[in-house]
Design an enzyme around this catalytic site. Structure first.
Site, short mmCIF file in Angstrom:
data_model
loop_
_atom_site.label_atom_id
_atom_site.label_comp_id
_atom_site.label_asym_id
_atom_site.label_seq_id
_atom_site.Cartn_x
_atom_site.Cartn_y
_atom_site.Cartn_z
N CYS A 161 -10.60 0.43 7.79
CA CYS A 161 -10.06 1.70 8.26
C CYS A 161 -10.67 2.89 7.52
O CYS A 161 -10.85 3.97 8.09
CB CYS A 161 -8.54 1.73 8.15
SG CYS A 161 -7.92 1.27 6.52
N GLU A 206 0.85 -1.20 0.00
CA GLU A 206 0.00 0.00 0.00
C GLU A 206 0.88 1.25 0.00
O GLU A 206 0.66 2.17 0.77
CB GLU A 206 -0.92 -0.01 1.22
CG GLU A 206 -1.82 -1.23 1.30
CD GLU A 206 -2.71 -1.26 2.53
OE1 GLU A 206 -3.85 -1.73 2.42
OE2 GLU A 206 -2.25 -0.81 3.60
#
Length: 652
Positions: A416, A320
């Protein structure tokens, strides 16, 4: 601990900002009426089609209210904390007794789940008791603690209730006994930065300098020695994650160099910008100019070499993460929603330290594009990944696109992003203005009323905005008496010209510009009216010549909005469309489209395969062309009409 603060600007308390804006108010109402209840249901596993969360049940088990086992990610508690933080912001703007009672019940539950010594983390309480602080690299203990702290500060500031603040102070005090430079303490740091900025918030609300010192310790400890490898050896070489080498890949969690020596954004994008936000916070409070220089270096690298035109960051799915300068692929991009939210956090801190329009321009770009795109218009579906080009047929077939979803998802196992969107939108008032001495800086053009302390008097500044569809903004000064102050109006980087009128009279402003703000200093009388009118041309944006993915292509931008082609308007095979060079398009209002928006209609050619034949490759390259009018919608609105192709950068 240095005590000399930088002369930073102040943000306005959320309670003093009331947003009344045709674009943003519906989003804030959506958060209050749909997103917060929906996320509460998700946290309680009441959404059949979504991945289970178990986050509330984990707390109930840890509190002794229920029996069972821990389920979810190692940082599952943080989803509850971010939900509670968003609730705190909403309660600061408008009272909601039922929501407040629900939040109080959650706080009681958190208190019962807390250990007697102050420790709070259901994963280690339930699943690995006795192994606390043995895997900081991978297991997010301090990250989760940071989110509890941020939630507590928000809730305390909105309600004045100390219970959750006392809970996190006990936790922070306990952490302070575990970590630090002193002998016998752990001289390490978390794998995912978050505790750093949270501790500064806790310091500001309590005045306890131990929290500021601890934040600075965590930041300055990074990049020294091989802490992650040392704790790996101590715990018998066990790992929590086996699909990524967080222990040896020091760039992944920004431990490859001490923070003052880092001049490029490396590794996991969310961690990088959360770290930068924490550095800026500590620099602000301590006056540490070397920390501020580190922030400037990281900022410049991100926005000039590693950021997408939508304000997305993090170009690769692996880790990521950031990859390298000018590597910004459009179809395999990651651009996590949380990363753009972190970039906005970073931008706001830099605006407080040095009000320069470049920070607000990026903050606006990320907000109007990637962040809003991360949530569907129904408030119940979300993007984790925000691509700039999608071919749905390839998703699930070509595995380089496995992370790309052509439609928003109901929830995530690693959830998240949804609560992060909720807490940002519910605190949006904090991002509109800052005040420094006798100057009110306007960073975002957003309708509403703001109560502002300036030049020794409390005034109300009312803003009326036609954003993002038109660049006309009005202000009214409501004060008890005449007052001299400066109204600083941002000159956006997308406008080709601005006109300023005060009480109907044109005012020359160009000579007043400082760091991208028109500084309008005068004695303001009660009821004074300001009109700030910014042109909004259709811009054909080009990428830097070193950007391989955008060479020979153009992206359209008008005002703060980036636009895209979508299959719903233009049919399949968007890659066959080519914009006509030099041709001007037109802006068309479509009030019935997805809540109302402006679209762009552009002359273009479409290549066709009708006369090509069956050969895969040909020498003569004969392609049938058709003159069409391509229709662009705002990027934030894509994928609200079902799955389909989408493209931001188009051949020219």
């Amino acid at each position: 601990m240095p005590t000399q603060q930088l002369k930073a600007a102040n943000t306005l308390p959320i309670k003093d900002i009331h947003i009344q804006d045709s674009f943003w108010s519906p989003y804030i109402d959506l958060v209050r009426q749909v997103v917060i209840p929906y996320q509460w249901d998700a946290l309680n596993d009441r959404i059949p089609e979504a991945e289970p969360s178990h986050a509330i049940r984990n707390l109930k088990i840890a509190a002794g209210d229920e029996e069972g086992e821990f389920y979810g990610m190692v940082f599952q508690d943080s989803d509850v904390a971010k939900w509670l933080e968003a609730v705190g912001y909403l309660l600061e703007t408008d009272s909601d007794p039922e929501l407040e009672q629900l939040a109080d019940e959650v706080i009681d539950l958190i208190g019962r789940a807390q250990r007697a010594d102050g420790y709070l983390n259901t994963y280690y309480t339930l699943k690995e008791p006795g192994k606390e602080w043995t895997n900081l690299c991978e297991c997010h203990e301090l990250y989760t603690a940071g989110h509890f702290i941020e939630a507590a500060v928000a809730y305390y500031k909105s309600t004045g209730k100390r219970k959750i603040l006392d809970i996190v102070c006990r936790f922070a005090d306990y952490i302070d006994t575990v970590f630090g430079p002193e002998p016998g303490k752990i001289q390490g740091y978390d794998g995912h930065q978050e505790i750093e900025l949270a501790l500064v918030k806790l310091y500001r609300v309590t005045g306890n300098e131990a929290y500021l010192r601890l934040s600075q310790f965590f930041l300055e400890q990074r990049g020294h020695g091989d802490f992650y490898l040392e704790e790996y050896e101590k715990r018998g070489k066990t790992r929590h994650w086996y699909n990524a080498d967080m222990i040896n890949d020091k760039k992944y969690s920004q431990t490859h160099l001490p923070i003052r020596q880092q001049d490029a954004a490396e590794g996991h994008a969310v961690r990088a910008v959360y770290m930068a936000t924490g550095i800026a916070d500590v620099a602000m409070e301590t006056g540490d100019s070397s920390m501020l220089d580190a922030c400037r270096k990281l900022w410049h690298n991100i926005v000039s070499k590693r950021m997408y035109i939508t304000g997305g960051i993090g170009s690769m799915a692996f880790g990521e993460a950031f990859s390298l300068d000018y590597d910004l692929p459009n179809d395999t991009v990651y651009a996590e929603t949380c990363a753009s939210i972190g970039l906005i956090f970073f931008a706001r801190r830099m605006l407080q330290i040095e009000p320069k329009s470049e920070y607000a321009d990026v903050m606006e770009r990320a907000l109007y594009n990637t962040v809003v795109a991360g949530m569907a218009k129904d408030g119940k579906h979300f993007f984790y990944v925000n691509p700039l080009e999608v071919w749905p047929d390839a998703c699930g077939v070509n595995h380089i696109y496995d992370h790309v979803k052509p439609v928003r998802q109901g929830w995530f196992g690693c959830a998240c992003c949804p609560p992060n969107i909720a807490r940002l939108l519910s605190s949006l008032g904090e991002y509109v203005y800052t005040v420094q001495d006798d100057t009110i800086y306007t960073h975002l053009y957003m309708g509403g009323k703001a109560k502002v302390e300036v030049a020794g008097q409390t005034i109300v500044l009312e803003q009326r905005s036609e954003f993002p569809w038109n660049g006309h903004v009005g202000f009214t000064v409501q004060s008890k008496s005449d007052l001299e102050f400066t109204l600083a109006l941002r000159v956006p980087n997308w406008t080709s010209g601005c006109e300023l009128f005060v009480n109907g009279e044109a005012v020359e402003w160009e000579h007043t510009v400082t760091h991208g703000y028109a500084m309008i200093k005068r004695v303001w009388a009660p009821g004074d009216q300001v009109i700030w009118s910014m042109t909004m041309p259709i811009l054909r944006m080009k990428g830097h010549p070193l950007l391989r993915e955008t060479i020979g292509k153009a992206a359209l931008q008008r005002g703060p909005l980036v636009y895209c082609l979508e299959e719903a308007d233009n049919g399949k095979h968007l890659h066959q469309i080519r914009l006509l060079a030099g041709e001007e398009g037109k802006v068309v209002s479509k009030p019935a489209l997805l809540g109302g928006m402006n679209v762009l209609q552009m002359p273009a050619y479409r290549d066709s395969d009708e006369q090509w034949g069956s050969e895969l490759y040909r020498a003569d390259r004969a392609v049938k062309q058709e003159l069409i009018e391509a229709e662009y919608i705002p990027y934030y609105a894509w994928a609200n009409r079902g799955p389909g192709e989408m493209m931001v950068w188009v051949r020219e």
